[in-house]
Scaffold this active site. Structure first.
Site, PDB file in Angstrom:
ATOM      1  N   LEU A  17       1.078  -1.276   0.054  1.00 41.30           N
ATOM      2  CA  LEU A  17      -0.083  -0.148   0.120  1.00 41.30           C
ATOM      3  C   LEU A  17       0.774   1.106   0.019  1.00 41.30           C
ATOM      4  O   LEU A  17       0.512   2.219  -0.770  1.00 41.30           O
ATOM      5  CB  LEU A  17      -0.895   0.025   1.326  1.00 41.30           C
ATOM      6  CG  LEU A  17      -1.800   1.206   1.485  1.00 41.30           C
ATOM      7  CD1 LEU A  17      -2.931   1.200   0.619  1.00 41.30           C
ATOM      8  CD2 LEU A  17      -2.373   1.199   2.857  1.00 41.30           C
ATOM      9  N   ARG A  46       9.579  -3.837   9.578  1.00 43.29           N
ATOM     10  CA  ARG A  46      10.380  -4.927  10.299  1.00 43.29           C
ATOM     11  C   ARG A  46      11.811  -5.224   9.285  1.00 43.29           C
ATOM     12  O   ARG A  46      12.703  -5.422   9.943  1.00 43.29           O
ATOM     13  CB  ARG A  46       9.592  -6.238  10.433  1.00 43.29           C
ATOM     14  CG  ARG A  46       8.709  -6.443  11.479  1.00 43.29           C
ATOM     15  CD  ARG A  46       7.981  -7.848  11.376  1.00 43.29           C
ATOM     16  NE  ARG A  46       7.146  -7.982  10.387  1.00 43.29           N
ATOM     17  CZ  ARG A  46       5.582  -8.028  10.773  1.00 43.29           C
ATOM     18  NH1 ARG A  46       5.415  -8.207  12.126  1.00 43.29           N
ATOM     19  NH2 ARG A  46       4.965  -8.117  10.001  1.00 43.29           N
ATOM     20  N   HIS A 188     -10.540   5.073   1.517  1.00 46.53           N
ATOM     21  CA  HIS A 188      -9.935   5.946   0.507  1.00 46.53           C
ATOM     22  C   HIS A 188     -10.944   6.459  -0.606  1.00 46.53           C
ATOM     23  O   HIS A 188     -10.945   7.299  -1.241  1.00 46.53           O
ATOM     24  CB  HIS A 188      -8.582   5.574  -0.507  1.00 46.53           C
ATOM     25  CG  HIS A 188      -8.956   4.467  -1.225  1.00 46.53           C
ATOM     26  ND1 HIS A 188      -9.265   3.019  -1.055  1.00 46.53           N
ATOM     27  CD2 HIS A 188      -8.756   4.388  -2.702  1.00 46.53           C
ATOM     28  CE1 HIS A 188      -9.148   2.152  -2.038  1.00 46.53           C
ATOM     29  NE2 HIS A 188      -9.136   3.055  -3.079  1.00 46.53           N
ATOM     30  N   HIS A 250     -16.015   0.413   1.393  1.00 46.17           N
ATOM     31  CA  HIS A 250     -16.121   1.359   0.310  1.00 46.17           C
ATOM     32  C   HIS A 250     -17.751   1.322  -0.152  1.00 46.17           C
ATOM     33  O   HIS A 250     -18.350   2.215  -0.436  1.00 46.17           O
ATOM     34  CB  HIS A 250     -15.455   0.846  -0.850  1.00 46.17           C
ATOM     35  CG  HIS A 250     -13.813   0.763  -0.397  1.00 46.17           C
ATOM     36  ND1 HIS A 250     -13.335   1.570   0.448  1.00 46.17           N
ATOM     37  CD2 HIS A 250     -12.885  -0.176  -0.842  1.00 46.17           C
ATOM     38  CE1 HIS A 250     -12.016   1.383   0.416  1.00 46.17           C
ATOM     39  NE2 HIS A 250     -11.673   0.274  -0.153  1.00 46.17           N
ATOM     40  N   LYS A 354     -13.828  -9.201  -8.080  1.00 46.03           N
ATOM     41  CA  LYS A 354     -12.386  -9.245  -8.675  1.00 46.03           C
ATOM     42  C   LYS A 354     -12.682 -10.147  -9.829  1.00 46.03           C
ATOM     43  O   LYS A 354     -13.584 -10.967 -10.078  1.00 46.03           O
ATOM     44  CB  LYS A 354     -11.361  -9.677  -7.589  1.00 46.03           C
ATOM     45  CG  LYS A 354     -11.136  -9.034  -6.391  1.00 46.03           C
ATOM     46  CD  LYS A 354      -9.891  -8.594  -6.269  1.00 46.03           C
ATOM     47  CE  LYS A 354      -9.633  -7.688  -4.872  1.00 46.03           C
ATOM     48  NZ  LYS A 354      -9.241  -6.337  -5.126  1.00 46.03           N
ATOM     49  N   LYS A 359     -12.884  -2.993 -15.189  1.00 48.28           N
ATOM     50  CA  LYS A 359     -12.726  -2.205 -14.098  1.00 48.28           C
ATOM     51  C   LYS A 359     -13.838  -0.985 -14.057  1.00 48.28           C
ATOM     52  O   LYS A 359     -13.738   0.034 -15.146  1.00 48.28           O
ATOM     53  CB  LYS A 359     -11.488  -1.466 -13.706  1.00 48.28           C
ATOM     54  CG  LYS A 359     -11.428  -0.731 -12.383  1.00 48.28           C
ATOM     55  CD  LYS A 359      -9.996  -0.399 -12.124  1.00 48.28           C
ATOM     56  CE  LYS A 359      -9.726   0.599 -10.587  1.00 48.28           C
ATOM     57  NZ  LYS A 359     -10.106  -0.067  -9.567  1.00 48.28           N
TER      58      LYS A 359
HETATM   59  C1  BG6 Z   1      -8.776  -1.396  -1.497  1.00 44.50           C
HETATM   60  C2  BG6 Z   1      -9.089  -3.097  -1.447  1.00 44.50           C
HETATM   61  O1  BG6 Z   1      -9.573  -1.060  -0.211  1.00 44.50           O
HETATM   62  O2  BG6 Z   1      -9.547  -0.945  -2.660  1.00 44.50           O
HETATM   63  C3  BG6 Z   1      -8.606  -3.666  -2.813  1.00 44.50           C
HETATM   64  O3  BG6 Z   1      -8.508  -3.781  -0.223  1.00 44.50           O
HETATM   65  C4  BG6 Z   1      -9.181  -3.104  -3.859  1.00 44.50           C
HETATM   66  O4  BG6 Z   1      -8.964  -5.073  -2.748  1.00 44.50           O
HETATM   67  C5  BG6 Z   1      -8.917  -1.610  -3.990  1.00 44.50           C
HETATM   68  O5  BG6 Z   1      -8.628  -3.326  -5.276  1.00 44.50           O
HETATM   69  C6  BG6 Z   1      -9.942  -0.829  -4.812  1.00 44.50           C
HETATM   70  O6  BG6 Z   1      -9.522   0.465  -4.991  1.00 44.50           O
HETATM   71  P1  BG6 Z   1      -9.812   1.323  -6.325  1.00 44.50           P
HETATM   72  O7  BG6 Z   1      -9.343   2.851  -5.863  1.00 44.50           O
HETATM   73  O8  BG6 Z   1      -8.720   1.013  -7.328  1.00 44.50           O
HETATM   74  O9  BG6 Z   1     -11.087   1.286  -6.690  1.00 44.50           O
END
Ligand code: BG6
Length: 514
Positions: A17, A46, A188, A250, A354, A359
């Site tokens: 991340l 670590r 996010h 989300h 997934k 997308k």
């Molecule tokens: C993350 C998930 O919070 O959001 C991921 O852990 C996912 O598995 C990602 O791929 C998707 O975020 P974005 O901004 O690419 O839609």
């Protein structure tokens, strides 16, 4: 408010991340001169690394993140950014590591002439959140000065806990060690420009809000589809699954901002109060004694390889770090009802997965059809409904479909879209969500962060489903779907139960409007 001078201590600094999102976002802020003038980044993880090795990794991460726009990686700018990066290694549960960290922070404060404000960013799995919070407090690192100057803030990456019990445990620990103003629960999606623009769209325009209710809206579809598989995150994902990874956070946030009541102001507390009120109005799914019904509400599935198909991904069970007999779901579709006056009886259909066809993240509001068909359709045909699509990503924008007359002597109709494309109007793609949220942390603005009450409300909805799946796997079977498809047939059946179809318009890689 502008970002205040501070140091940011990043836990999990060698992780995925940090390298893919956090450091590139900080670099993005640096490029736009939005970082505070006195600032530093201290990585903590670590792995044993020198400052130089850490900088080398961060250089690679930034270069990789900007692979499509290499011009953004101006060497001079990048060198100046990396000069602000330092590193300290240690075990997350070792008090001596926190002593070293404390000393490094003081040295950095001195070297960078910073005022002692510190932002601790926990880019770590949820089982480490309690440990790190406790150790930080024991080392007095989260103590603030008089009147909160200098300040200490802690950012927790989602997921917040692994289930309701662990989330409550973490909350009670946070309550003992930190003041609410020090806690930032990061999701996010709330920082995505187009997610925030849903609120503007709803509450800064007079024409849609009067229609935004059960009288005019037939149903709402919220989709977060990803074409990628689990990549190198199999270890984390196999323990989490789609319901925890995407729905608990989300998806429910997108639902909340679509359906919440107008807040009295745009202050953090007002906005968060409305989101939590909405989450508390979500009707619990049938579990426990009525659990046999659950599969008519929530569908779970896992992707399979589709040789010769649209995707070259292996089956989920053959992904690295995934158990060969895993029953973790990589796709969830769910029907959600909201028990309040505005939304009574309006289904909110949510799906996320997934290895899907492509997308796309969007919120599609389907209005009720006209009550009487005037124009040339046979008595059985139905006039297509108006659909308002809030396109979160990619192709950020807003579409509203309307029926219009085709030119010519006959009364032929076509479905047209009134279309607003973010990029065409503003000439840029929206800034990254992490940039916005990091700035908010540095400014102390918690509007776009989860409150404790939201976390609890979200887990209260999700937790019984996880228990039901674990206790009665046969009642809610784990379906499969070919990688590169739009998901399992059971999800289509779920949608048919409300008399609708999942959207697959051409821009979603499909062939028909719903
Ligand atoms: C993350 C998930 O919070 O959001 C991921 O852990 C996912 O598995 C990602 O791929 C998707 O975020 P974005 O901004 O690419 O839609």
């Amino acid at each position: 408010a502008s970002a205040e001078d501070c140091g940011i201590v990043v836990f999990g600094a060698s992780g995925d991340l940090v390298q893919r999102k956090l450091i590139p976002a900080l670099y993005g802020l640096h490029l736009r001169n939005l970082l505070p003038s006195r600032f530093y980044i201290l990585g903590f993880a670590r792995s044993d690394m020198t400052d130089e090795q850490f900088r080398g990794r961060m250089r690679e991460a930034i270069t990789a993140a900007h692979a499509e726009h290499p011009a953004a990686v101006a060497q001079e700018k990048l060198d100046a950014f990396l000069a602000m990066c330092r590193y300290v290694s240690g075990d997350y549960n070792d008090p001596r590591a926190y002593e070293r960290l404390s000393m490094r922070c003081s040295t950095c404060d001195r070297d960078f002439d910073a005022t002692g404000n510190r932002l601790f960013y926990l880019a770590l799995p949820p089982d480490l959140h309690p440990v790190v919070t406790r150790r930080l407090a024991e080392a007095d690192l989260t103590d603030e000065g008089p009147q909160g100057r200098p300040w200490a803030r802690v950012v927790f990456e989602k997921p917040f806990g692994h289930d309701l019990a662990s989330a409550l445990h973490l909350d009670s620990l946070l309550g003992r060690t930190l003041a609410p103003s020090q806690i930032f629960r990061m999701d996010h999606y709330l920082g995505k420009e187009t997610v925030q623009s849903v609120l503007m769209f709803r509450f800064a325009n007079a024409i849609f809000e009067p229609l935004w209710n059960r009288r005019y809206i037939d149903h709402v579809q919220i989709t977060t589809a990803e074409s990628l598989g689990v990549e190198h995150r199999g270890g984390y994902y196999d323990n989490a699954g789609c319901l925890r990874d995407m729905f608990q956070n989300h998806m429910l946030q997108m639902l909340a901002i679509t359906a919440m009541e107008p807040p009295a102001s745009f202050q953090a507390e007002s906005v968060r109060d409305e989101r939590v009120k909405l989450m508390r109005s979500l009707r619990p799914w049938p579990c426990g004694d009525t659990g046999g019904e659950l599969c008519n509400w929530v569908v779970r599935a896992q992707y399979e390889a589709a040789p010769g198909g649209a995707s070259s991904l292996p089956a989920y069970r053959n992904e690295p770090d995934v158990a060969p007999d895993s029953v973790t779901e990589t796709y969830v579709a769910a029907k959600v009802l909201i028990d309040n006056w505005r939304w009574q009886g309006v289904p909110f259909m949510l799906r996320s997965g997934k290895a899907l066809h492509r997308k796309v993240t969007e919120i599609a509001v389907t209005f009720r059809r006209v009550p009487h068909v005037l124009f040339g359709l046979s008595s059985k045909a139905q006039m297509p409904a108006n659909v308002l699509v809030l396109k979160i990503q990619p192709d950020e924008g807003i579409d509203l479909t309307i029926q219009a007359k085709q030119p010519g002597p006959k009364s032929c109709m076509s479905t047209m879209a009134l279309s607003f494309k973010y990029k065409d109007i503003f000439g840029v793609t929206p800034p990254d969500a992490y940039e916005r949220l990091l700035l908010d942390c540095m400014q102390g603005d918690r509007t776009l962060f989860w409150s404790r009450e939201e976390v609890e409300a979200a887990w209260s909805l999700i937790d019984p489903v996880l228990s039901e799946w674990a206790a009665h796997p046969q009642r809610c079977p784990l379906h499969t779907y070919p990688a590169g498809s739009w998901g399992p047939q059971a999800a289509d059946a779920l949608m048919r139960s409300i008399g609708a179809r999942w959207r697959r318009p051409p821009e979603m890689g499909g062939t028909h409007e719903q």
